[in-house]
Write a protein that holds these residues in place. Structure first.
Motif, PDB file in Angstrom:
ATOM      1  N   ARG A   1       0.827  -1.212   0.000  1.00 50.25           N
ATOM      2  CA  ARG A   1       0.000   0.000   0.000  1.00 50.25           C
ATOM      3  C   ARG A   1       0.857   1.256   0.000  1.00 50.25           C
ATOM      4  N   HIS A   2       1.770   1.334   0.946  1.00 50.87           N
ATOM      5  CA  HIS A   2       2.614   2.524   1.065  1.00 50.87           C
ATOM      6  C   HIS A   2       3.897   2.415   0.251  1.00 50.87           C
ATOM      7  N   GLN A   3       4.265   1.190  -0.114  1.00 52.70           N
ATOM      8  CA  GLN A   3       5.441   0.938  -0.939  1.00 52.70           C
ATOM      9  C   GLN A   3       6.705   1.590  -0.371  1.00 52.70           C
ATOM     10  N   VAL A   4       6.878   1.430   0.940  1.00 52.30           N
ATOM     11  CA  VAL A   4       8.084   1.964   1.588  1.00 52.30           C
ATOM     12  C   VAL A   4       8.996   0.840   2.065  1.00 52.30           C
ATOM     13  N   SER A   5       8.592  -0.392   1.855  1.00 53.11           N
ATOM     14  CA  SER A   5       9.410  -1.532   2.242  1.00 53.11           C
ATOM     15  C   SER A   5       9.550  -2.478   1.060  1.00 53.11           C
ATOM     16  N   PRO A   6      10.737  -3.038   0.835  1.00 55.99           N
ATOM     17  CA  PRO A   6      10.916  -3.974  -0.278  1.00 55.99           C
ATOM     18  C   PRO A   6      10.037  -5.213  -0.107  1.00 55.99           C
ATOM     19  N   ILE A   7       9.698  -5.851  -1.210  1.00 52.83           N
ATOM     20  CA  ILE A   7       8.937  -7.092  -1.160  1.00 52.83           C
ATOM     21  C   ILE A   7       9.801  -8.166  -0.505  1.00 52.83           C
ATOM     22  N   TYR A   8       9.255  -8.841   0.476  1.00 53.46           N
ATOM     23  CA  TYR A   8      10.003  -9.862   1.206  1.00 53.46           C
ATOM     24  C   TYR A   8      10.347 -11.028   0.295  1.00 53.46           C
ATOM     25  N   SER A   9      11.600 -11.471   0.361  1.00 50.07           N
ATOM     26  CA  SER A   9      12.042 -12.598  -0.456  1.00 50.07           C
ATOM     27  C   SER A   9      12.569 -13.695   0.458  1.00 50.07           C
ATOM     28  N   HIS A  10      11.780 -14.750   0.631  1.00 50.43           N
ATOM     29  CA  HIS A  10      12.163 -15.845   1.514  1.00 50.43           C
ATOM     30  C   HIS A  10      13.418 -16.542   0.996  1.00 50.43           C
ATOM     31  N   ALA A  11      13.587 -16.570  -0.314  1.00 52.54           N
ATOM     32  CA  ALA A  11      14.723 -17.283  -0.900  1.00 52.54           C
ATOM     33  C   ALA A  11      16.035 -16.526  -0.709  1.00 52.54           C
ATOM     34  N   ASN A  12      15.951 -15.230  -0.422  1.00 50.87           N
ATOM     35  CA  ASN A  12      17.158 -14.421  -0.269  1.00 50.87           C
ATOM     36  C   ASN A  12      17.201 -13.837   1.136  1.00 50.87           C
ATOM     37  N   THR A  13      17.814 -14.564   2.060  1.00 51.16           N
ATOM     38  CA  THR A  13      17.826 -14.137   3.455  1.00 51.16           C
ATOM     39  C   THR A  13      18.728 -12.930   3.695  1.00 51.16           C
ATOM     40  N   ALA A  14      19.613 -12.624   2.746  1.00 48.89           N
ATOM     41  CA  ALA A  14      20.529 -11.492   2.907  1.00 48.89           C
ATOM     42  C   ALA A  14      20.058 -10.262   2.138  1.00 48.89           C
ATOM     43  N   LEU A  15      18.802 -10.286   1.670  1.00 54.50           N
ATOM     44  CA  LEU A  15      18.301  -9.182   0.851  1.00 54.50           C
ATOM     45  C   LEU A  15      18.332  -7.852   1.594  1.00 54.50           C
ATOM     46  N   ALA A  16      17.867  -7.841   2.834  1.00 52.74           N
ATOM     47  CA  ALA A  16      17.798  -6.588   3.586  1.00 52.74           C
ATOM     48  C   ALA A  16      19.183  -5.975   3.756  1.00 52.74           C
ATOM     49  N   GLU A  17      20.158  -6.794   4.160  1.00 52.79           N
ATOM     50  CA  GLU A  17      21.512  -6.282   4.355  1.00 52.79           C
ATOM     51  C   GLU A  17      22.118  -5.794   3.045  1.00 52.79           C
TER      52      GLU A  17
END
Length: 206
Positions: A28-44
């Motif tokens: 809705r707000h598009q302020v957080s990336p889409i969560y990717s279970h396959a890529n645990t290091a995405l946030a970092e």
């Protein structure tokens, strides 16, 4: 889980509200990336590339920020109803069938001793297991540790261990897998929580 550990209580209002908050940030707000279970290091990875301003991570993963051309710091988790954070721990294990138990014990004794724990604190952001070393401010290095590295001391009183979920390692993995449809925006939080609760209870009763 229920207090007696017999029933899954996943479809409660607070869980639905929390998951709806996450979904709203993403879609809705598009302020957080889409969560990717396959890529645990995405946030970092996104944080290092300076594509996001704030992430939820662990002291282990903070080591990824070393020698990077970014300025960063650590803060306690924001809260709504109550203060809380997840407490994760590491361990050294010895194989019960090992033919080198005495040698393995020597390694464990060294790794948990003061010298190795001080090395861990001096050259990484990982929190040492020895409290005396973990709280030793003289070992902090501004080139390695963020300004508020010691915030972990403030959050420990209200930190919740992973075991408080009442789930085993295999069940936690299953829960993460079952949430994939929600993260892909193919289920509402209400639908996901109800389905997961029914599935876990069905398996336990079976």
């Amino acid at each position: 889980m229920s207090d007696d550990g017999k029933r899954c209580m996943f479809a409660i209002e607070r869980n639905i509200e929390a998951l709806q908050f996450c979904i709203s940030l993403m879609y809705r707000h598009q302020v957080s990336p889409i969560y990717s279970h396959a890529n645990t290091a995405l946030a970092e990875s996104l944080f290092v590339k300076q594509r996001v301003a704030m992430i939820m991570t662990t002291y282990y993963c903070m080591n990824e920020f070393r020698d990077r051309s970014i300025e960063w710091d650590v803060l306690p988790m924001p809260q709504k109803r109550q203060k809380a954070t997840l407490l994760l721990g590491g361990a050294l294990a010895m194989n019960a069938k090992s033919e080198r138990k005495r040698l393995a014990q020597r390694l464990i004794d060294f790794m948990t001793g003061t010298v190795a724990q001080m090395m861990l604190k001096s050259y990484s952001n990982t929190i040492p297991a020895l409290r005396s070393v973990a709280e030793d401010a003289k070992l902090l290095n501004p080139h390695i540790h963020p300004e508020h590295y010691n915030y972990f001391l403030d959050v420990l009183p209200y930190a919740k261990p992973l075991s408080s979920l009442g789930l085993g390692e295999r069940e936690i993995g299953r829960l993460c897998d079952e949430l994939d449809l929600l993260w892909a925006n193919m289920e509402s939080p209400e639908e996901a929580c109800a389905r997961i609760e029914a599935k876990f209870n069905g398996e336990r009763s079976g």
